[in-house]
Structures are given as C-alpha cells and as structure tokens.
Design a protein around this motif. Structure first.
Motif, PDB file in Angstrom:
ATOM      1  N   MET A   1       0.847  -1.185   0.000  1.00 13.54           N
ATOM      2  CA  MET A   1       0.000   0.000   0.000  1.00 13.54           C
ATOM      3  C   MET A   1       0.887   1.241   0.000  1.00 13.54           C
ATOM      4  O   MET A   1       1.879   1.316   0.698  1.00 13.54           O
ATOM      5  CB  MET A   1      -0.884  -0.009   1.259  1.00 13.54           C
ATOM      6  N   LYS A   2       0.487   2.231  -0.776  1.00  9.99           N
ATOM      7  CA  LYS A   2       1.257   3.463  -0.825  1.00  9.99           C
ATOM      8  C   LYS A   2       1.031   4.272   0.435  1.00  9.99           C
ATOM      9  O   LYS A   2       0.022   4.140   1.124  1.00  9.99           O
ATOM     10  CB  LYS A   2       0.824   4.281  -2.043  1.00  9.99           C
ATOM     11  N   LYS A   3       2.015   5.164   0.718  1.00 12.85           N
ATOM     12  CA  LYS A   3       1.909   6.023   1.903  1.00 12.85           C
ATOM     13  C   LYS A   3       0.667   6.895   1.845  1.00 12.85           C
ATOM     14  O   LYS A   3       0.003   7.104   2.851  1.00 12.85           O
ATOM     15  CB  LYS A   3       3.154   6.896   2.048  1.00 12.85           C
ATOM     16  N   SER A   4       0.323   7.425   0.670  1.00 13.00           N
ATOM     17  CA  SER A   4      -0.830   8.323   0.549  1.00 13.00           C
ATOM     18  C   SER A   4      -2.133   7.562   0.837  1.00 13.00           C
ATOM     19  O   SER A   4      -3.055   8.105   1.445  1.00 13.00           O
ATOM     20  CB  SER A   4      -0.886   8.974  -0.829  1.00 13.00           C
ATOM     21  N   THR A   5      -2.212   6.320   0.421  1.00  9.94           N
ATOM     22  CA  THR A   5      -3.401   5.510   0.696  1.00  9.94           C
ATOM     23  C   THR A   5      -3.523   5.241   2.193  1.00  9.94           C
ATOM     24  O   THR A   5      -4.619   5.292   2.755  1.00  9.94           O
ATOM     25  CB  THR A   5      -3.341   4.180  -0.091  1.00  9.94           C
ATOM     26  N   LYS A   6      -2.401   4.962   2.843  1.00  9.44           N
ATOM     27  CA  LYS A   6      -2.404   4.745   4.297  1.00  9.44           C
ATOM     28  C   LYS A   6      -2.837   6.014   5.022  1.00  9.44           C
ATOM     29  O   LYS A   6      -3.597   5.961   5.981  1.00  9.44           O
ATOM     30  CB  LYS A   6      -1.020   4.308   4.780  1.00  9.44           C
ATOM     31  N   ARG A   7      -2.339   7.169   4.557  1.00 10.76           N
ATOM     32  CA  ARG A   7      -2.708   8.443   5.189  1.00 10.76           C
ATOM     33  C   ARG A   7      -4.202   8.706   5.027  1.00 10.76           C
ATOM     34  O   ARG A   7      -4.863   9.148   5.964  1.00 10.76           O
ATOM     35  CB  ARG A   7      -1.907   9.600   4.588  1.00 10.76           C
ATOM     36  N   GLY A   9      -6.538   6.497   4.598  1.00 10.95           N
ATOM     37  CA  GLY A   9      -7.222   5.543   5.476  1.00 10.95           C
ATOM     38  C   GLY A   9      -7.189   5.994   6.928  1.00 10.95           C
ATOM     39  O   GLY A   9      -8.192   5.892   7.644  1.00 10.95           O
ATOM     40  N   LEU A  10      -6.055   6.531   7.364  1.00 14.36           N
ATOM     41  CA  LEU A  10      -5.917   7.024   8.734  1.00 14.36           C
ATOM     42  C   LEU A  10      -6.818   8.230   8.973  1.00 14.36           C
ATOM     43  O   LEU A  10      -7.486   8.335  10.004  1.00 14.36           O
ATOM     44  CB  LEU A  10      -4.457   7.370   9.031  1.00 14.36           C
TER      45      LEU A  10
END
Length: 195
Positions: A1-7, A9-10
């Motif tokens: 998962m890309k960092k932007s997708t994780k962000r 989601g957060l």
C-alpha cells in the motif's frame, strides 16, 4: 500500500472516530442539548432528573416544556414511561422558580398542541425555555422550528433546514410528514394577514 493511501485511510478512521464520539457525547452525555436562541430557547432529549438542576442553573432556564406523553406503544424509539414523566416533574418542582409544562405531542403537532405551546411561549415570564422530547431529535426540533417561524420570523424553509445538519434523508426531508408540515406551516401572522 502506498503512503498516501495509508494516510487517507488514517484520516478516514480519525474522522469516523470523531463523528462517533460526538454522537455518543451528544446523545448520551449531553442529552442532545442545543441552543436554539442564546438566553431564550434551548432544546434537548430527556435529561435525567438528577441532572436537570445543573442545566437549569447553567442556562437560567425558567420553564421546561415536555413534549412526551405516557402510553405510547413505541418502546424502541420513544419509550415514554409514566414513572419517568412523574420523576421529571417532581425533580423540577424542587427547583425554585422553574415551571413545568407537559404538552404531550405527536411527531406532527395537532392544533391543540400548538395552542398550548403558543400560550407558554407568548408569556415573557416563561423565558428562558427548554423544549424537550424523548431523544431531542424529532418533536423538540419540530417545536424549535415553529418557534423560529413564529417568534424570530424565520422562513419555513430556513426553519426546516435549521433543524438538522442534513435534512436530506431525515424525517424533515421533502415528502416526509414533518418536512411537509413545516413547508406548509402558516404562522399566526400569515393567517391573520389572510383574513
């Protein structure tokens, strides 16, 4: 998962937690208490008898209009138990200088309910007023909207939109009994002007 997708989601998770926390606070801790007009009119759901006095003192409330009535068969949405109404009335009677008015109403007010409501609200000695029903999201919002139309010259649409953050898909939406009632409502001034 890309960092932007994780962000993303957060951020979504944090927003969900915030909204759920606000809902829990509003409904269960603050009893859906809201200011309609600062220093004049407030609305809420049921406030437990042992907490009423703190709200009365904080907002200098002189009158409480209880829109519940005993005997409803709706045990899920509005479990209006006679003992709870009696306990509230007794708790209010112990608070010096506070009036209790029961104006048991359906979700859409009947003419006799409006007549009683206007009698209470027409008397300046009754203010500040707390209007409440069981949850504080149906009848209390309806009567708050009527108050704004009658006493603050809001338009019907302003009052209808002012009851909820999201009117769409709520009981105040177009085509729903409460929404249609507010859209068609005629203030006492309008009725007098038409005669």
């Amino acid at each position: 998962m890309k960092k932007s997708t994780k962000r993303i989601g957060l951020v979504v998770l944090v927003l969900i937690i915030v909204f759920v926390g606000k809902y829990v606070y509003d409904m269960n801790i603050n009893h859906n208490f809201e200011t309609i007009t600062e220093g004049k009119v407030y609305k809420s759901g049921v406030i437990p008898p042992n907490e009423i006095e703190s709200y009365v003192k904080k907002h200098k409330i002189k009158s409480i209009v209880d829109l519940r009535f005993p005997g409803t068969a709706d045990l899920v949405n509005n479990p209006e138990i006679p003992q709870e109404l009696i306990a509230e009335k007794e708790a209010i009677a112990k608070i010096k200088g506070v009036n209790y008015f029961n104006n048991g109403s359906d979700q859409v007010p009947k003419p006799e309910n409006l007549k009683t409501f206007f009698k209470i609200m027409d008397n300046p000695a009754n203010y500040p007023v707390l209007i409440h029903c069981y949850h504080g999201v149906g009848r209390a919002e309806m009567y708050s909207a009527i108050y704004r139309i009658e006493y603050e010259n809001w338009t019907n649409e302003q009052a209808r939109q002012g009851v909820r953050t999201l009117v769409k898909y709520s009981s105040f939406d177009d085509g729903k009994p409460k929404g249609e009632f507010l859209k068609a409502y005629k203030s006492r001034k309008q009725v007098a002007a038409e005669q």
